[in-house]
Design a protein around this motif. Structure first.
Motif, PDB file in Angstrom:
ATOM      1  N   PHE A 126       0.850  -1.275  -0.154  1.00 26.33           N
ATOM      2  CA  PHE A 126       0.001  -0.004  -0.057  1.00 26.33           C
ATOM      3  C   PHE A 126       0.916   1.253   0.056  1.00 26.33           C
ATOM      4  O   PHE A 126       0.554   2.177  -0.565  1.00 26.33           O
ATOM      5  CB  PHE A 126      -1.146  -0.077   1.149  1.00 26.33           C
ATOM      6  CG  PHE A 126      -1.905  -1.003   1.085  1.00 26.33           C
ATOM      7  CD1 PHE A 126      -2.729  -1.291  -0.402  1.00 26.33           C
ATOM      8  CD2 PHE A 126      -2.536  -1.628   2.240  1.00 26.33           C
ATOM      9  CE1 PHE A 126      -3.661  -2.408  -0.148  1.00 26.33           C
ATOM     10  CE2 PHE A 126      -3.409  -2.687   2.277  1.00 26.33           C
ATOM     11  CZ  PHE A 126      -4.076  -2.922   0.972  1.00 26.33           C
ATOM     12  N   GLY A 127       2.179   1.295   0.494  1.00 25.09           N
ATOM     13  CA  GLY A 127       2.723   2.341   0.769  1.00 25.09           C
ATOM     14  C   GLY A 127       3.593   2.530  -0.687  1.00 25.09           C
ATOM     15  O   GLY A 127       3.627   3.897  -1.071  1.00 25.09           O
ATOM     16  N   THR A 128       3.882   1.629  -1.305  1.00 18.21           N
ATOM     17  CA  THR A 128       4.384   1.764  -2.575  1.00 18.21           C
ATOM     18  C   THR A 128       3.333   2.125  -3.697  1.00 18.21           C
ATOM     19  O   THR A 128       3.672   3.057  -4.649  1.00 18.21           O
ATOM     20  CB  THR A 128       5.065   0.369  -3.039  1.00 18.21           C
ATOM     21  OG1 THR A 128       5.889  -0.005  -2.147  1.00 18.21           O
ATOM     22  CG2 THR A 128       5.602   0.389  -4.482  1.00 18.21           C
ATOM     23  N   LEU A 129       2.031   1.670  -3.385  1.00 12.72           N
ATOM     24  CA  LEU A 129       1.041   2.241  -4.274  1.00 12.72           C
ATOM     25  C   LEU A 129       0.768   3.434  -4.177  1.00 12.72           C
ATOM     26  O   LEU A 129       0.426   4.473  -5.144  1.00 12.72           O
ATOM     27  CB  LEU A 129      -0.088   1.472  -4.251  1.00 12.72           C
ATOM     28  CG  LEU A 129      -1.594   1.666  -5.126  1.00 12.72           C
ATOM     29  CD1 LEU A 129      -0.946   1.475  -6.450  1.00 12.72           C
ATOM     30  CD2 LEU A 129      -2.629   0.783  -4.624  1.00 12.72           C
ATOM     31  N   PHE A 130       0.895   4.011  -2.770  1.00  8.05           N
ATOM     32  CA  PHE A 130       0.630   5.528  -2.563  1.00  8.05           C
ATOM     33  C   PHE A 130       1.885   6.376  -3.040  1.00  8.05           C
ATOM     34  O   PHE A 130       1.407   7.382  -3.863  1.00  8.05           O
ATOM     35  CB  PHE A 130       0.898   5.589  -1.070  1.00  8.05           C
ATOM     36  CG  PHE A 130       0.467   7.088  -0.567  1.00  8.05           C
ATOM     37  CD1 PHE A 130      -0.881   7.552  -0.463  1.00  8.05           C
ATOM     38  CD2 PHE A 130       1.508   7.656  -0.089  1.00  8.05           C
ATOM     39  CE1 PHE A 130      -1.065   8.881  -0.147  1.00  8.05           C
ATOM     40  CE2 PHE A 130       1.196   9.095   0.270  1.00  8.05           C
ATOM     41  CZ  PHE A 130      -0.016   9.691   0.279  1.00  8.05           C
TER      42      PHE A 130
END
Length: 161
Positions: A126-130
């Protein structure tokens, strides 16, 4: 050691550049698929207890909390607030920001060591997608919240079978 960490961050930034060339909807779909594969792998490889996690009074309560509220709140806290805050203070720290966010996301799901590990991986995804959403000038918060919600909805539906 410092050189190694800087090099690792540079590699992560390069990965973000590569991922930012992928359509955000496809990237969200891939994120959900990877999440499901990680969940399956953790379940089988670590022999995790399937009954861990929060308990709910009704299916409606579970749906509202897990599919709607949790993704919104967790995205606000763990991706938007933490990652944006760290990068706002130190702009070239994408990997560090993502790891801090993922560690805190994992620790907030303290139902079992396996669950913490699984949600740490989720936090990294999720952090990478963000960060990719930020790089693409898309509304990263909305992208992550919806992707998180779709994953939770998928798991919710699978539990009903």
């Amino acid at each position: 050691m410092s050189y190694f960490l800087c090099r690792l961050n540079d590699l992560y930034i390069n990965l973000l550049e590569i991922l930012s060339k992928i359509n955000i909807i496809k990237l969200s779909f891939y994120t959900v698929i990877i999440e499901l594969l990680v969940s399956i792998a953790v379940s089988f490889l670590l022999d995790s207890d399937q009954s861990v996690g929060p308990k709910f009074e009704t299916k409606l309560e579970e749906f509202v909390l897990v599919v709607i509220l949790a993704p919104l709140l967790e995205t606000l806290i763990f991706q938007y607030s933490i990652i944006s805050n760290i990068i706002g203070r130190r702009p070239n720290t994408s990997l560090f920001a993502c790891i801090v966010s993922a560690v805190l996301f994992g620790l907030s799901h303290f139902y079992s060591p396996e669950y913490i590990f699984k949600t740490f991986i989720s936090g990294l995804l999720f952090g990478t997608l963000f960060l990719v959403g930020c790089k693409k000038n898309k509304n990263a918060f909305v992208v992550v919240a919806i992707t998180h919600s779709i994953y939770n909805l998928t798991v919710f539906c699978l539990k009903q079978i």
